[in-house]
Write an enzyme that holds these catalytic residues in place. Structure first.
Site, PDB file in Angstrom:
ATOM      1  N   LEU A   1      -1.155  -0.073   6.916  1.00  0.00           N
ATOM      2  CA  LEU A   1       0.164   0.525   7.071  1.00  0.00           C
ATOM      3  C   LEU A   1       0.826   0.427   5.705  1.00  0.00           C
ATOM      4  CD1 LEU A   1       1.732  -0.808  10.422  1.00  0.00           C
ATOM      5  CD2 LEU A   1       1.403   1.581   9.796  1.00  0.00           C
ATOM      6  N   ASP A   2       1.506   1.485   5.282  1.00  0.00           N
ATOM      7  CA  ASP A   2       2.159   1.456   3.983  1.00  0.00           C
ATOM      8  C   ASP A   2       3.179   0.323   3.916  1.00  0.00           C
ATOM      9  OD1 ASP A   2       0.764   3.681   3.141  1.00  0.00           O
ATOM     10  OD2 ASP A   2       2.270   5.077   3.894  1.00  0.00           O
ATOM     11  N   LYS A   3       3.443  -0.137   2.715  1.00  0.00           N
ATOM     12  CA  LYS A   3       4.385  -1.231   2.503  1.00  0.00           C
ATOM     13  C   LYS A   3       5.760  -0.944   3.110  1.00  0.00           C
ATOM     14  CE  LYS A   3       6.129  -4.234  -1.194  1.00  0.00           C
ATOM     15  NZ  LYS A   3       6.067  -4.528  -2.647  1.00  0.00           N
TER      16      LYS A   3
END
Length: 274
Positions: free
Chosen positions: A104-106
């Site tokens: 999952l993106d930051k």
């Protein structure tokens, strides 16, 4: 039963098969105190060491494997590299060696699975297995019917066209989307192409597993029933990745919701770092 050395190592949760091959090439792996070659088979009774540390074989029934669901908060990076501040491994603080399934993106939050079982990682990540992932998304302007239709049919990004997906408006600025693929920053790129900016992105479900009552930063072990369902869902998954068939982008893309003065390119040419 004999097993290829890279698979033997990855099954322990130490690293991926590709990373195991690198360790072998760097002569950091031994079998019975001898340096092996790539593709060497490990048999019963063989002693495998990485950097001098004995690596035990995985239990046949995988009863020693770890499977957890984690509600990743915004700001945590899905990497096992401990020198990176805010990495997911330090954030969870599990006593066993685990690694995330996918990412999952930051700036995104929500459900992510972590495990020490290398086999199940490979099976879940195969794009052709089409496993559902559901997200709740908030954007910076009202969600129109046209926007929902365009997102549902597929959007040209990264020199391909996204697969048709289920998109449903849930509020003036919110919608849910169910994907069966996982391109880099896919939802953000899709919205950007249509002139929208994602202000909040939360994954709430992966296949039959959902966040439930997990608060941001909390994790739990999968139940026996959940694990059985997971194993059944990936039972027919291929063990080797198949190259995706690129889809042709439209010769003359339909006018998007961009304003005339917007100068951004319609097709992004490369992945941007998180």
């Amino acid at each position: 039963m004999n097993k290829r050395l890279n698979k033997y190592i990855s099954d322990t949760g130490l690293c991926s098969r590709r990373e195991a091959d690198k360790l072998i090439e760097q002569q950091r792996v031994t079998i019975n105190d001898k340096l092996p070659e790539l593709g060497t088979q490990v048999g019963p009774g063989d002693k495998v060491r990485v950097d001098g540390k004995l690596i035990g074989a995985v239990a046949a029934d995988k009863s020693d494997r770890i499977y957890i669901a984690y509600n990743k908060p915004i700001g945590i990076t899905c990497t096992t590299e401990r020198h990176i501040k805010g990495n997911i491994i330090d954030a969870i603080g599990h006593k066993e060696r685990i690694f995330p399934i996918g990412r999952l993106d930051k700036p995104s939050e929500g459900l992510i699975l972590l495990t020490s079982d290398g086999d199940i990682v490979n099976k879940i990540l195969r794009a052709e297995n089409a496993h559902d992932k559901e997200y709740e998304v908030t954007v910076n302007q009202p969600v129109s019917d046209r926007f929902i239709q365009r997102m549902s049919k597929g959007v040209p990004i990264l020199r391909t066209v996204t697969k048709p997906c289920v998109v449903r408006a849930t509020g003036k600025f919110t919608f849910t989307i169910i994907l069966t693929e996982g391109m880099n920053r896919q939802i953000r790129r899709m919205c950007e192409f249509l002139g929208y900016e994602v202000t909040k992105l939360k994954r709430v479900r992966i296949m039959h597993l959902d966040l439930g009552k997990l608060r941001p930063g909390q994790w739990r072990n999968l139940t026996e029933q959940e694990l059985n369902q997971l194993n059944n869902a990936v039972k027919g998954s291929s063990k080797t990745a198949q190259a995706p068939t690129p889809q042709k982008t439209p010769a003359k893309p339909e006018k998007s919701l961009w304003s005339a003065q917007n100068k951004r390119p319609r097709f992004e040419r490369k992945n941007k770092p998180v």
